[in-house]
Design a protein around this motif. Sequence first.
Motif: not given
Length: 52
Positions: A4, A31-32, A51
């Motif tokens: 990213y 994303e976590d 991304k």
Amino acid sequence: MAKYKCKICGYIFDEDNIEEGLNIPAGIKFEDLPSSFKCPKCKMSKAMFEKI
């Protein structure tokens, strides 16, 4: 795994190669990451990453 890029400064967050000193567990997906994550270079929010 994915990479990213910060849209502001160009910093690359690489899920496969997390920099030491970020206090992020190895292997975590972008994303976590908590919503409080900020770019270590320019301090912009997680929302400023795309991304690549």
